[in-house]
Write an enzyme that holds these catalytic residues in place. Structure first.
Site, PDB file in Angstrom:
ATOM      1  N   ASN A 115       4.440 -46.903  24.926  1.00  0.00           N
ATOM      2  CA  ASN A 115       5.365 -45.991  25.603  1.00  0.00           C
ATOM      3  C   ASN A 115       4.667 -44.923  26.428  1.00  0.00           C
ATOM      4  O   ASN A 115       5.331 -44.087  27.048  1.00  0.00           O
ATOM      5  CB  ASN A 115       6.285 -45.316  24.571  1.00  0.00           C
ATOM      6  CG  ASN A 115       5.518 -44.423  23.602  1.00  0.00           C
ATOM      7  OD1 ASN A 115       4.288 -44.394  23.582  1.00  0.00           O
ATOM      8  ND2 ASN A 115       6.249 -43.703  22.775  1.00  0.00           N
ATOM      9  N   LYS A 116       3.335 -44.931  26.461  1.00  0.00           N
ATOM     10  CA  LYS A 116       2.611 -43.875  27.158  1.00  0.00           C
ATOM     11  C   LYS A 116       2.585 -44.113  28.665  1.00  0.00           C
ATOM     12  O   LYS A 116       2.973 -45.167  29.166  1.00  0.00           O
ATOM     13  CB  LYS A 116       1.194 -43.747  26.599  1.00  0.00           C
ATOM     14  CG  LYS A 116       1.154 -43.305  25.141  1.00  0.00           C
ATOM     15  CD  LYS A 116       1.834 -41.964  24.933  1.00  0.00           C
ATOM     16  CE  LYS A 116       1.663 -41.409  23.527  1.00  0.00           C
ATOM     17  NZ  LYS A 116       2.393 -42.180  22.512  1.00  0.00           N
ATOM     18  N   ILE A 117       2.045 -43.138  29.386  1.00  0.00           N
ATOM     19  CA  ILE A 117       2.105 -43.183  30.847  1.00  0.00           C
ATOM     20  C   ILE A 117       1.294 -44.349  31.412  1.00  0.00           C
ATOM     21  O   ILE A 117       1.660 -44.937  32.427  1.00  0.00           O
ATOM     22  CB  ILE A 117       1.671 -41.828  31.445  1.00  0.00           C
ATOM     23  CG1 ILE A 117       2.168 -41.696  32.875  1.00  0.00           C
ATOM     24  CG2 ILE A 117       0.174 -41.618  31.315  1.00  0.00           C
ATOM     25  CD1 ILE A 117       2.220 -40.275  33.370  1.00  0.00           C
ATOM     26  N   ASN A 119      -0.611 -46.242  23.697  1.00  0.00           N
ATOM     27  CA  ASN A 119       0.493 -46.946  23.058  1.00  0.00           C
ATOM     28  C   ASN A 119       1.473 -47.433  24.125  1.00  0.00           C
ATOM     29  O   ASN A 119       1.471 -46.958  25.269  1.00  0.00           O
ATOM     30  CB  ASN A 119       1.192 -45.999  22.085  1.00  0.00           C
ATOM     31  CG  ASN A 119       2.165 -46.691  21.178  1.00  0.00           C
ATOM     32  OD1 ASN A 119       1.962 -47.836  20.786  1.00  0.00           O
ATOM     33  ND2 ASN A 119       3.253 -46.019  20.850  1.00  0.00           N
TER      34      ASN A 119
END
Length: 377
Positions: free
Chosen positions: A189-191, A187
């Site tokens: 916002n993930k790393i 997604n």
């Protein structure tokens, strides 16, 4: 109004455009294609999983994993209560009942002792769960050895929700690869991100092959469209996989940047009374996907919400720690073993801006606001 600082915004580099241009030049735009195949192979090597399947979301991956370990209507599934609702929704998709397990303090993840208690009680009652979903929160692995041992004694499969934990380790291995199946999220916002997407991994080739079939509308091998199972439209597109391949190449850089953010916050804020950072458990590397603190209002001089609102007034995004699932209206009727630790972390916990693309000036803005709240300004 100063420029907004986000909690965890996408961080693209210079490689993504080349991979995406290649996808466009080859006209591989729809789901499946050479970038999907390559992304699966490269991701499997990265985390040490024998097999990987790229999907449209981490939620889709968890849905397939639970279905393929046998979860169905009327079953019980034990699951961490301190998590996002996407860890629990697929249990309900399948008509099963979530049973929530509280956190422990060392990692904020599922408490192995409480899990053992729940499994033993259920074994005595003759109602073992169909599966256990253990969630690895905020970039840190749960304590997997006792969890896997307890589930192994009772023959209960473990599905790992590692949506937030790509790049972390557990005793030298990657969480998400130790259970029957594991899932990851890409997604925004993930790393690392593909804008939207997920990955299902397993050492069980049969499970991955069946998941591949189900994710492509469960089409049977035939020259016409033949279906003997209900399927889903869950595959990742070749274009998004192209982005994922570029992102995967800089994963270690992204981990290093987020850990550096955390170190900055610790240096600037840990001396303030009542400020405590999420611990790094002794069993592995915490990526610090999100830097998370707890605030003791009596010592700090303000509660978590006062700090969050002060940050928002300065156009800085911060969020409370996940509200436990057993407190959510949609899941409040379901059982929970424990719950006090998760409730306490929710009441006092705050996630600070943690993106790998944050500048030192932006980090300093965050720190200035937190310190000002403490000083009563």
């Amino acid at each position: 109004m100063p420029q907004r600082i986000y909690l965890s915004s996408p961080h693209l580099g210079g490689l993504e455009r080349g991979y995406v241009d290649e996808a466009f030049a080859s006209n591989w735009i729809a789901p499946l294609g050479p970038h999907v195949d390559a992304f699966q192979e490269e991701f499997a090597r990265c985390v040490g999983a024998p097999y990987a399947l790229a999907l449209s979301s981490g939620t889709a991956a968890l849905h397939l994993a639970l279905q393929l370990v046998g979860v169905g209507p009327g079953d019980d599934v034990l699951v961490s209560t301190l998590t996002f609702s996407a860890s629990v929704n697929p249990i309900r998709y399948l008509g099963a009942t979530p049973v929530f397990i509280d956190s422990e303090r060392a990692s904020w993840n599922m408490d192995p002792a409480l899990l053992c208690e729940e499994l033993e009680a259920r074994a005595r009652a003759g109602r073992l769960p169909r599966a256990v979903v253990v969630v690895h929160l905020y970039g840190q692995s749960a304590d997997l050895d006792p969890i896997l041992a307890a589930c192994g004694r009772h023959g209960v499969p473990v599905v790992e929700d590692a949506a937030e934990a790509l790049g972390s380790t557990y005793k030298g291995r990657h969480p998400g690869t130790l259970g029957r199946a594991g899932i990851f999220s890409f997604n925004g916002n993930k790393i690392i991100t593909t804008s939207g997407g997920g990955m299902l991994v397993s050492s069980d080739e049969t499970l991955i092959r069946h998941a591949l079939k189900l994710s492509t509308q469960a089409r049977d091998p035939a020259p016409h469209y033949e279906h003997s199972e209900v399927g889903y439209n869950y595959r990742l597109s070749n274009v998004l996989a192209a982005i994922g391949r570029a992102q995967l190449r800089v994963l270690e850089e992204r981990v290093a940047a987020r850990r550096a953010n955390h170190a900055y916050y610790v240096s600037a804020l840990s001396s303030l009374p009542g400020v405590t950072f999420m611990p790094e458990a002794p069993w592995g590397r915490h990526t610090r996907w999100l830097t998370t603190v707890t605030l003791d209002p009596a010592r700090f001089g303000a509660d978590r919400e006062a700090v969050r609102l002060a940050l928002e007034r300065e156009n800085i995004e911060a969020r409370p720690v996940w509200k436990p699932m057993h407190l959510q209206p949609v899941f409040s009727a379901f059982p929970c073993r424990g719950g006090q630790v998760a409730e306490d972390l929710f009441e006092h916990g705050l996630c600070l801006p943690s993106g790998s693309n944050l500048t030192r000036e932006e980090l300093a803005r965050v720190v200035e606001v937190v310190r000002a709240v403490h000083q009563g300004r």
